[in-house]
Design a protein around this motif. Sequence first.
Motif, PDB file in Angstrom:
ATOM      1  N   LYS A 175      25.366  37.186  29.992  1.00 56.50           N
ATOM      2  CA  LYS A 175      25.045  38.060  31.125  1.00 56.50           C
ATOM      3  C   LYS A 175      25.127  39.525  30.680  1.00 56.50           C
ATOM      4  O   LYS A 175      25.795  39.852  29.705  1.00 56.50           O
ATOM      5  N   SER A 176      24.469  40.395  31.428  1.00 54.51           N
ATOM      6  CA  SER A 176      24.590  41.817  31.095  1.00 54.51           C
ATOM      7  C   SER A 176      25.594  42.526  32.007  1.00 54.51           C
ATOM      8  O   SER A 176      26.024  43.642  31.723  1.00 54.51           O
ATOM      9  N   THR A 177      25.958  41.871  33.107  1.00 55.89           N
ATOM     10  CA  THR A 177      27.030  42.408  33.961  1.00 55.89           C
ATOM     11  C   THR A 177      27.870  41.225  34.426  1.00 55.89           C
ATOM     12  O   THR A 177      27.430  40.079  34.349  1.00 55.89           O
ATOM     13  N   PHE A 178      29.072  41.516  34.928  1.00 58.37           N
ATOM     14  CA  PHE A 178      29.907  40.438  35.454  1.00 58.37           C
ATOM     15  C   PHE A 178      30.774  40.959  36.593  1.00 58.37           C
ATOM     16  O   PHE A 178      30.860  42.163  36.835  1.00 58.37           O
ATOM     17  N   SER A 179      31.416  39.990  37.268  1.00 61.20           N
ATOM     18  CA  SER A 179      32.224  40.289  38.445  1.00 61.20           C
ATOM     19  C   SER A 179      33.345  41.291  38.122  1.00 61.20           C
ATOM     20  O   SER A 179      34.039  41.125  37.122  1.00 61.20           O
ATOM     21  N   LYS A 180      33.504  42.308  38.974  1.00 62.50           N
ATOM     22  CA  LYS A 180      34.565  43.321  38.815  1.00 62.50           C
ATOM     23  C   LYS A 180      34.483  44.008  37.446  1.00 62.50           C
ATOM     24  O   LYS A 180      35.512  44.405  36.877  1.00 62.50           O
ATOM     25  N   MET A 181      33.269  44.150  36.901  1.00 65.06           N
ATOM     26  CA  MET A 181      33.092  44.646  35.537  1.00 65.06           C
ATOM     27  C   MET A 181      33.766  46.004  35.323  1.00 65.06           C
ATOM     28  O   MET A 181      34.493  46.205  34.345  1.00 65.06           O
ATOM     29  N   GLY A 182      33.521  46.943  36.245  1.00 63.36           N
ATOM     30  CA  GLY A 182      34.099  48.277  36.095  1.00 63.36           C
ATOM     31  C   GLY A 182      35.616  48.239  36.087  1.00 63.36           C
ATOM     32  O   GLY A 182      36.273  48.941  35.313  1.00 63.36           O
ATOM     33  N   LEU A 183      36.183  47.386  36.945  1.00 66.52           N
ATOM     34  CA  LEU A 183      37.639  47.281  37.034  1.00 66.52           C
ATOM     35  C   LEU A 183      38.219  46.703  35.755  1.00 66.52           C
ATOM     36  O   LEU A 183      39.226  47.198  35.235  1.00 66.52           O
ATOM     37  N   PHE A 184      37.582  45.644  35.251  1.00 68.27           N
ATOM     38  CA  PHE A 184      38.084  45.040  34.010  1.00 68.27           C
ATOM     39  C   PHE A 184      37.936  46.016  32.843  1.00 68.27           C
ATOM     40  O   PHE A 184      38.860  46.185  32.045  1.00 68.27           O
ATOM     41  N   GLN A 185      36.787  46.658  32.731  1.00 69.23           N
ATOM     42  CA  GLN A 185      36.578  47.528  31.573  1.00 69.23           C
ATOM     43  C   GLN A 185      37.537  48.720  31.600  1.00 69.23           C
ATOM     44  O   GLN A 185      38.056  49.131  30.563  1.00 69.23           O
ATOM     45  N   GLU A 186      37.790  49.234  32.810  1.00 66.98           N
ATOM     46  CA  GLU A 186      38.788  50.298  32.931  1.00 66.98           C
ATOM     47  C   GLU A 186      40.163  49.796  32.491  1.00 66.98           C
ATOM     48  O   GLU A 186      40.884  50.464  31.726  1.00 66.98           O
ATOM     49  N   GLY A 187      40.519  48.595  32.953  1.00 66.92           N
ATOM     50  CA  GLY A 187      41.825  48.024  32.623  1.00 66.92           C
ATOM     51  C   GLY A 187      41.965  47.722  31.136  1.00 66.92           C
ATOM     52  O   GLY A 187      43.020  47.962  30.543  1.00 66.92           O
ATOM     53  N   TRP A 188      40.888  47.216  30.537  1.00 67.50           N
ATOM     54  CA  TRP A 188      40.937  46.912  29.104  1.00 67.50           C
ATOM     55  C   TRP A 188      41.118  48.203  28.289  1.00 67.50           C
ATOM     56  O   TRP A 188      41.885  48.226  27.327  1.00 67.50           O
ATOM     57  N   ALA A 189      40.412  49.252  28.673  1.00 70.59           N
ATOM     58  CA  ALA A 189      40.531  50.521  27.942  1.00 70.59           C
ATOM     59  C   ALA A 189      41.945  51.094  28.085  1.00 70.59           C
ATOM     60  O   ALA A 189      42.500  51.653  27.140  1.00 70.59           O
ATOM     61  N   ASP A 190      42.534  50.939  29.285  1.00 75.82           N
ATOM     62  CA  ASP A 190      43.877  51.487  29.514  1.00 75.82           C
ATOM     63  C   ASP A 190      44.964  50.652  28.842  1.00 75.82           C
ATOM     64  O   ASP A 190      45.869  51.196  28.216  1.00 75.82           O
ATOM     65  N   SER A 191      44.875  49.321  29.016  1.00 71.33           N
ATOM     66  CA  SER A 191      45.987  48.459  28.584  1.00 71.33           C
ATOM     67  C   SER A 191      45.827  47.939  27.162  1.00 71.33           C
ATOM     68  O   SER A 191      46.810  47.729  26.472  1.00 71.33           O
ATOM     69  N   TYR A 192      44.580  47.694  26.761  1.00 69.11           N
ATOM     70  CA  TYR A 192      44.356  47.022  25.464  1.00 69.11           C
ATOM     71  C   TYR A 192      43.308  47.776  24.641  1.00 69.11           C
ATOM     72  O   TYR A 192      42.301  47.186  24.225  1.00 69.11           O
ATOM     73  N   PRO A 193      43.522  49.076  24.382  1.00 69.42           N
ATOM     74  CA  PRO A 193      42.464  49.845  23.715  1.00 69.42           C
ATOM     75  C   PRO A 193      42.148  49.285  22.327  1.00 69.42           C
ATOM     76  O   PRO A 193      43.054  48.953  21.569  1.00 69.42           O
ATOM     77  N   GLY A 194      40.851  49.142  22.042  1.00 67.08           N
ATOM     78  CA  GLY A 194      40.407  48.722  20.716  1.00 67.08           C
ATOM     79  C   GLY A 194      40.539  47.235  20.424  1.00 67.08           C
ATOM     80  O   GLY A 194      40.167  46.771  19.350  1.00 67.08           O
ATOM     81  N   MET A 195      41.066  46.470  21.383  1.00 64.80           N
ATOM     82  CA  MET A 195      41.324  45.056  21.090  1.00 64.80           C
ATOM     83  C   MET A 195      40.155  44.147  21.456  1.00 64.80           C
ATOM     84  O   MET A 195      39.917  43.128  20.813  1.00 64.80           O
ATOM     85  N   ILE A 196      39.397  44.515  22.510  1.00 65.86           N
ATOM     86  CA  ILE A 196      38.403  43.599  23.088  1.00 65.86           C
ATOM     87  C   ILE A 196      36.987  44.079  22.789  1.00 65.86           C
ATOM     88  O   ILE A 196      36.626  45.223  23.093  1.00 65.86           O
ATOM     89  N   ASP A 197      36.192  43.191  22.193  1.00 68.01           N
ATOM     90  CA  ASP A 197      34.798  43.507  21.911  1.00 68.01           C
ATOM     91  C   ASP A 197      33.934  42.596  22.777  1.00 68.01           C
ATOM     92  O   ASP A 197      33.786  41.402  22.498  1.00 68.01           O
ATOM     93  N   TRP A 198      33.375  43.151  23.863  1.00 68.31           N
ATOM     94  CA  TRP A 198      32.537  42.361  24.768  1.00 68.31           C
ATOM     95  C   TRP A 198      31.075  42.551  24.375  1.00 68.31           C
ATOM     96  O   TRP A 198      30.569  43.671  24.364  1.00 68.31           O
ATOM     97  N   ILE A 199      30.415  41.452  24.027  1.00 69.71           N
ATOM     98  CA  ILE A 199      29.028  41.526  23.581  1.00 69.71           C
ATOM     99  C   ILE A 199      28.145  40.913  24.660  1.00 69.71           C
ATOM    100  O   ILE A 199      28.088  39.690  24.836  1.00 69.71           O
ATOM    101  N   GLY A 200      27.494  41.761  25.422  1.00 69.07           N
ATOM    102  CA  GLY A 200      26.666  41.313  26.540  1.00 69.07           C
ATOM    103  C   GLY A 200      25.290  40.860  26.076  1.00 69.07           C
ATOM    104  O   GLY A 200      24.970  40.879  24.877  1.00 69.07           O
ATOM    105  N   GLN A 201      24.493  40.485  27.067  1.00 67.17           N
ATOM    106  CA  GLN A 201      23.170  39.918  26.794  1.00 67.17           C
ATOM    107  C   GLN A 201      22.303  40.855  25.949  1.00 67.17           C
ATOM    108  O   GLN A 201      21.639  40.426  25.014  1.00 67.17           O
ATOM    109  N   GLU A 202      22.347  42.151  26.228  1.00 67.79           N
ATOM    110  CA  GLU A 202      21.496  43.110  25.510  1.00 67.79           C
ATOM    111  C   GLU A 202      21.835  43.169  24.026  1.00 67.79           C
ATOM    112  O   GLU A 202      21.006  43.557  23.210  1.00 67.79           O
ATOM    113  N   PHE A 203      23.097  42.839  23.694  1.00 66.52           N
ATOM    114  CA  PHE A 203      23.508  42.950  22.301  1.00 66.52           C
ATOM    115  C   PHE A 203      23.566  41.584  21.612  1.00 66.52           C
ATOM    116  O   PHE A 203      24.253  41.406  20.616  1.00 66.52           O
ATOM    117  N   GLY A 204      22.866  40.625  22.174  1.00 63.33           N
ATOM    118  CA  GLY A 204      22.761  39.316  21.537  1.00 63.33           C
ATOM    119  C   GLY A 204      23.783  38.303  22.003  1.00 63.33           C
ATOM    120  O   GLY A 204      23.904  37.227  21.422  1.00 63.33           O
TER     121      GLY A 204
END
Lengths: 420, 242
Positions: A220-249
């Motif tokens: 998928k290129s978007t997902f449920s609560k995407m903005g909330l999760f991405q904000e939380g990942w950047a705050d709590s787990y910086p540099g740990m999570i690499d999400w590869i959406g539909q546009e990036f294969g």
Amino acid sequence: MTLNRRLFLHTATAAALAAPAVLADGHGKPRVLVIGGGPGGATAARYIAKDSKGAVAVTLIEPSRTYFTCFFSNLYLGGFKKMDDLGHSYGTLAAKYGVNVVHDWAVGVDRDIKSVRLASGASLPYDKLILSPGIDFIEGAVEGWSLATQNAMPHAYKGGSQTELLKAQIAAIPEGGRFAMVAPPNPYRCPPGPYERISMVAHVLKATNPTAKIIVADPKSTFSKMGLFQEGWADSYPGMIDWIGQEFGGSNVSVDAEAMTITIDGEETKVDVCNVIPAMKAGHIAEMAGVTDGNWAPINPADMSSKADPDIYVLGDAANQGDMPKSGFAANSQAKVCANAVRGALTGSKVFPAKYTNTCWSLIDTDNGVKVGATYEATQVKIAKVDGFVSSTGESAELRKATYEESEGWYAGIVADTFG
Amino acid sequence: MHVRPSIATLAVIVMASVAWSCVAHAEARAGKRGDADAGARIFTQCKGCHEVGQGAQDRIGPHLNGIFGRKVAAHDGFWYSQSMTRAGHDGLIWTAKTLDAYVENPRALISKTRMSYGGMPNPQDRADLLAFLRMFSDDPANIPEAAPTVQGADHDISPDTRALVGDAELGEYLSSACVTCHQIDGSVQGVPSITRWPTEDFVVAMHAYKSGLRLHPVMQMMARRLSDEEIAGLAAYFKDLD
């Protein structure tokens, strides 16, 4: 044949209003059979038994003696809940509400004689059949993955042993190792579930293995609560999570369970854990009953009855109903509308208009809860969203903590409402 | 010895009371201009627990300096009830409108507030009291005397709505949507109990969510789709649970 059956039903319903026993067709109490003891099926069984005060004989067919909820299983992965917290038995449904609980597999539905065959060989007749079988996975949906490889690469998308397996695998990731997830395409059970899971895995790794990495391949290129999760990942787990959406294969993915590799858009990566959540379809019994069209079972929005058979109802994840997400909350809400309609049809009790609700809470990090919810109504074509809300980015820590505490309250509430 | 009124007399009484309720309602909507001097006299009722003005300290209740525009339960050093703290988390702000609702019926806005005060039914008294308290808040927002913030509380439900007798059977059906979160046995685990509330408190609380006065987003959403009759039905059902 269909016409005759409809005609019969109409006549029977009209008669039932005057003399409820008529529909029971001379065999005593009307019989409701429920297949699947999750938040859809167990709730429907409980409400019909409770509200009919013994006037309807309710049988629940569920293979497991203890039901482990899929909702909150991510919190188990994150170390916030124990597996025991998620397990619920059917004792109260039987003892307090008189539901006949049969621990067996339903292996066939004979709609012409209105009877369900069990793996044990027995057949159970019904006047109304409620199917709440949850999901199954589409074979071949992820290249290299099949049910035969589910222990090497767990889905952990049904509660219980798969969840325990995934947790053990996460704990065994070597220092600086890799966790991969293949996220599912729409529609699937629990839209925020994969992303709450990523949050919980990150929470564990941050404490025990902070140089480990997480990769998510997402069709998928978007997902449920995407903005909330991405904000939380950047705050709590910086540099740990690499999400590869539909546009990036992210949709071009294959796995090799023997080599423990994942190939995303042609690039192969060795991983230590690979959580494959394949594309989903209605639980198999819905297909066997012949009420599915494609992957899911279409229903009538007013009462959750199947579009293929007026004496069969389909609840929860398995139903193709419109705007509601596939969630335990939604299944529980649909079950109560269905229970009201089934009881009305069988005993002549008052049937009120359908009102559906859903709210999904997700935990991003300790005391950092978010939620999304909506109300729904039955229209001619589908269950349609009326009103809704979603948590905002940038909320205070206090509010996020309160939201998490509220989700714990909801869990206690829905479990009590489902299992008694 | 009562004289039985004729049908005609009854009709006149009914019409008069309908007219009266319309007038009362319109007045509430238009709001009241407060008299701070009168408010100072009314404040004597509050003095047992609250101080206001120069040198005011927290006592049984928090001091009330600077309360206008402040987030609920945000005054450092005071031990608030869980309900009050929760309302603060939800983002409730003390304004002329929310203070008016709180003073009118404290438990309708904050279910388990520790403020043991039954409420001030007279809108003029409340307007006067708030005009007095307003003098001790610096923020120019929500000045009670200035339109449009003089509006009466939106939860000022018409007497007809309050008088609705709820259909408990309807309430029982609708309650199935409540008990997904609120436990029917009244136990509290992160979600408040709604079992065995007095009918009026239940009705006022639900209308306060419906109008947006109470802020919790799930409850606002749930309340917005309920009619007056449905709210009354729910109140009737939950009141009499074993």
